[in-house]
Design a protein around this motif. Sequence first.
Motif, short mmCIF file in Angstrom:
data_model
loop_
_atom_site.label_atom_id
_atom_site.label_comp_id
_atom_site.label_asym_id
_atom_site.label_seq_id
_atom_site.Cartn_x
_atom_site.Cartn_y
_atom_site.Cartn_z
N LEU A 236 -5.73 1.55 13.85
CA LEU A 236 -6.62 1.71 12.70
C LEU A 236 -7.30 3.06 12.70
N GLU A 237 -7.53 3.62 13.87
CA GLU A 237 -8.13 4.95 13.93
C GLU A 237 -7.18 6.00 13.35
N THR A 238 -5.86 5.80 13.51
CA THR A 238 -4.92 6.76 12.91
C THR A 238 -4.94 6.66 11.39
N SER A 239 -5.13 5.44 10.87
CA SER A 239 -5.27 5.29 9.42
C SER A 239 -6.57 5.92 8.94
N ARG A 240 -7.63 5.75 9.74
CA ARG A 240 -8.91 6.39 9.39
C ARG A 240 -8.75 7.91 9.34
N ALA A 241 -8.01 8.46 10.30
CA ALA A 241 -7.82 9.91 10.34
C ALA A 241 -7.06 10.38 9.09
N ALA A 242 -6.02 9.63 8.70
CA ALA A 242 -5.27 9.99 7.49
C ALA A 242 -6.17 9.93 6.26
N ASN A 243 -6.98 8.89 6.16
CA ASN A 243 -7.91 8.77 5.04
C ASN A 243 -8.89 9.93 5.01
N ILE B 232 -13.66 2.12 -1.73
CA ILE B 232 -12.44 1.93 -0.95
C ILE B 232 -12.67 2.27 0.52
N SER B 233 -12.14 1.42 1.39
CA SER B 233 -12.31 1.56 2.84
C SER B 233 -11.74 2.87 3.37
N PRO B 234 -12.34 3.44 4.42
CA PRO B 234 -11.78 4.63 5.07
C PRO B 234 -10.61 4.31 6.00
N LYS B 235 -10.17 3.05 6.07
CA LYS B 235 -9.08 2.67 6.98
C LYS B 235 -7.84 2.17 6.25
N THR B 236 -7.83 2.21 4.94
CA THR B 236 -6.73 1.61 4.21
C THR B 236 -5.40 2.32 4.47
N GLN B 237 -4.30 1.55 4.46
CA GLN B 237 -2.97 2.10 4.67
C GLN B 237 -2.36 2.65 3.38
N GLU B 238 -2.94 2.34 2.25
CA GLU B 238 -2.48 2.88 0.97
C GLU B 238 -3.71 3.38 0.24
N LEU C 209 -2.49 5.12 -8.59
CA LEU C 209 -1.50 5.85 -7.80
C LEU C 209 -1.89 5.66 -6.34
N HIS C 210 -0.95 5.20 -5.50
CA HIS C 210 -1.26 4.89 -4.11
C HIS C 210 -0.59 5.90 -3.18
N LEU C 211 -1.40 6.67 -2.47
CA LEU C 211 -0.86 7.60 -1.47
C LEU C 211 -0.68 6.86 -0.15
N PRO C 212 0.37 7.18 0.61
CA PRO C 212 0.56 6.52 1.91
C PRO C 212 -0.46 7.01 2.93
N ALA C 213 -0.93 6.09 3.77
CA ALA C 213 -1.82 6.46 4.89
C ALA C 213 -1.40 5.64 6.11
N TRP C 214 -0.11 5.73 6.44
CA TRP C 214 0.48 4.88 7.46
C TRP C 214 0.05 5.30 8.86
N PRO C 215 0.16 4.40 9.84
CA PRO C 215 -0.15 4.76 11.22
C PRO C 215 0.69 5.96 11.68
N LEU C 216 0.01 6.87 12.38
CA LEU C 216 0.62 8.07 12.97
C LEU C 216 1.08 9.09 11.94
N MET C 217 0.64 8.97 10.68
CA MET C 217 0.90 10.06 9.73
C MET C 217 0.18 11.31 10.19
N THR C 218 0.80 12.46 10.00
CA THR C 218 0.18 13.71 10.43
C THR C 218 -0.77 14.24 9.36
N ALA C 219 -1.70 15.09 9.79
CA ALA C 219 -2.61 15.72 8.83
C ALA C 219 -1.84 16.57 7.84
N ALA C 220 -0.76 17.21 8.31
CA ALA C 220 0.04 18.06 7.42
C ALA C 220 0.69 17.23 6.32
N GLU C 221 1.16 16.03 6.65
CA GLU C 221 1.75 15.15 5.64
C GLU C 221 0.71 14.74 4.61
N CYS C 222 -0.48 14.40 5.07
CA CYS C 222 -1.55 14.01 4.14
C CYS C 222 -1.93 15.16 3.23
#
Length: 674
Positions: A227-234, A252-258, A308-321
Motif C-alpha cells: 500500500l505504501e507503493t500505491s501511496r507513493a504513486a498517488n 479520494i484516498s491517497p492509496k487508491t490503485q486507480e 478517467l482512471h490513471l493506473p497507480a499499481w504496486p511498484l509503479m515507478t515515479a517516471a511512469e506516473c
Amino acid sequence: MKPFDPYRLDRKLMRAAARETRALKAAGPAAYRAALEKSFASYLGRRYCLLTDSGRTALRLAVLALRPGGGTAAFPDITHPSLAEAAEGFKLLPLDIDPRTLNLSETALKKAAPGLDLLLLPHMFATPAPIEAALRLARRHGFAVIEDASQILGGALRGRKYGSFGDIGVLSLSPYKPVSSPFARAGALLCDSPEIYKKLLALNPPPPKPQALPFLKLKLARLDATLETSRAANAVYRAALKDYGRYIPAGISPKTQEFPLLIPDRAGAEKIFKAAGVPLERIYKPLRLEKKLPGVLPVADEYWRSALHLPAWPLMTAAECRRAAALVKKHLDRFKTAPAPTPGKKFPPPSYIALDLTYRCGLDCSFCFVKRHGLAGGRELGLAGWLKLIKDLGPGAKKFYLTGGEPLLAPFLPQLVKKLNALGHSSLVTTALFAPAAAAAALAKAGPGEIVVSVHGWPALHERSAGAPGAWKTALRNLELIKKRRAPGTRLTLWCTINSANHARLHRVWKTLKALGPDGIAFNHLEFCSEKDLAATQGLLEGAGLSTPMKSSAGLAKGIDAKVLAAEISKIKAEAGNSVSFYPDLPGPALRAWYSPGARFKKSGFCRGQFSAAWLSPSGQLLTCQPLAVKIGGPETYNGPAYAAFRKLLIKNGGFLPACRRCGREPYSSAGRA
C-alpha cells in the motif's frame, strides 16, 4: 522491466511463491487454506473467515446468508456489476454517489433507508464509504449490511480495519489487486456471528484453486508495504497535477490503485493515451444503465461522462506516473480557455439553477454581495411565478440552489422544496437561520437535499460578523429544530466565510462548528474585488453593452494575514482530513496572492457556470451570477444575444473577467470543468 505492468509485484514474488507452493503440498490444501483463513480473520479483526473461488461468489453467498427471502437491495450506482448480480431476485435500487468521494452518497442512503432489506456497500477507490452512517441507519430500519472492502483492504477507521464493520465483510482477491494471485481468482467472507458463519458453511462455499493460495499468503504478509507503493504513486500524481486539482475529486484516498479524475472530453484524453501506449484503468458504467434500472442520478451520470482512471499499481515507478500525468496535462491544457461558441449555437437547458428568492435579511454582514451591490428591494416572485419559471428553464433533472438574502423569509419556501422534490430535482438551501422558529421547522420537514447554515465563529464572533445582536441565539435554536425535525436524507452543512475577524482563530472556529454536530463543514475564502480589477471589468462590459452594480471591496481583505491563515488551515486539515472543505482549496503561494489585493491572482480554465448554470434574481431576472450581477433579461434569454455577448467576452479574456479572480463559488469557480 515491462513498462506499466500491473503484474510487477507478482513477478517479484515468483520465487517466494514457489517455496510456498512446496509448503502447501506438504501441509495439504485444506490445512494450508484453514491457516490462511485464520490469518485473514486476524488481520481484519474478525472472528471467522471463509475463502472461496471469487469475490462474485462471496457476494452471492453473503446475500443468501443474510436475506434468503429477498426484498429491496440498494448499492451505489458506480461500482462493480457483481454487486447487483449478487442480489438477483431482489428489487434493485441503485443510489447516487458523493461527488467528493465517488462513493455512496450518505444523503441518498438516508432517503432510501426506510424501505431497504439489504445494503451492499463497497468502498470504491480505496476511499471510505459512509459505513458508520450506514450501520446507524441499519439499526434503525432493520436492513442488513454487506461491506465490500475489496478496494480498501488494509485501510482502517480509528484503528478498526475496513471489512470488519458490516454483518458480513466481502473481499474480491482477483488478479492484480494488492492481495491476489496472477493464476486464479479468489474471494473471502468475514463475519463475527457464529449463526451467520454456520449459514455460510451450510451454503458450501467453493474453495479457491490451490495455486492461488501461496500468493494470497505472501501478499497479505506484505500488504502494508504494498500500500505504501500505491501511496507513493498517488503522491507523484498529485504533485505532477498540483495545478489541475479541480479535476481530482477532493475526497479520494491517497492509496487508491486507480487514480480517478473528472475531466472534459474523456474520449479525447483516451485517444492521447492510446497513441502514447499508456494504459488506463477501467471506468465503471452506472449499474442503472448496465442493468436497465429506473432512476435519475446526476452525480453518477457526471462520473460516467467525465471519469478517467490513471493506473497507480504496486511498484509503479515515479517516471511512469509522471509520464501518465504529462499526457493528462497535455489534454487538459486544451481547456485553459473555453472553446468559443459557434454563431447561433444553443446551449442545453441549465442543470444548476440558483434562485435568489428574496434579498431581505435581518443580518448586516460586511462581506454580503446583496448589501454591497445595493441589490435589495424590488418585486419578488411568489410560488406560482417560480414554478412557471422553473418549467420555462427546460427539461431534465436539475440541482436548485435556493438562496438570498434570507430565503426563510420567503413564506412559500417549504412548498417550493416539496415541489422540486416531486419533480425529481435536488435542492440546497442556504440560510443564516435568523428567522422565526416555525419557518425553520417547516423547511426541515419539507426535506431539501441539503441545508447550509452560515456560522462565522463562536457566539460573540458570529454576531460581530453578522452585525446583529441575538443572531447566535436565534440560529442555535433553529439549528436544533432542524436537526430534530429534518426529513430523512437532508444533509446539514455549516458554512463559514473567512474574514478579518475570524481568520487568525479559524481552528477555534472549526471546533465551534464541529461541536454543533453537522454532517459537514465548509469554509469559503473571502471574495472581494480590487479597484483596478473592477475598472477593467466595467470597461469590458460597457464595450459589450452590459453593466454591473459591483463595488470595489478590497478593503475587506485588510488585516488578513495570509501566513497566519495558512497555519490555521493546516491545523484544521491535520485534524479533520477530508471532512472539511475549503472553497477554493488554495496552496500556500496562491493563498498569499488571494489575500494580496494588489497581486494579480491567476485563474486557469473558464467559468463553467456561464455555460451550464443559471442565476435568477427575486423578480425572475436572469443574472450572470450574484457576485457580478450583470442583468441579462428573462429566463428565455439564456440563449439570447446578450448572454452570447457576455460568454464571448469571457472567452476572449481567458475564461474569467478581472473582477472574477477571487470567486470561489461552485460551479462558477470550477475552471475548465465542461
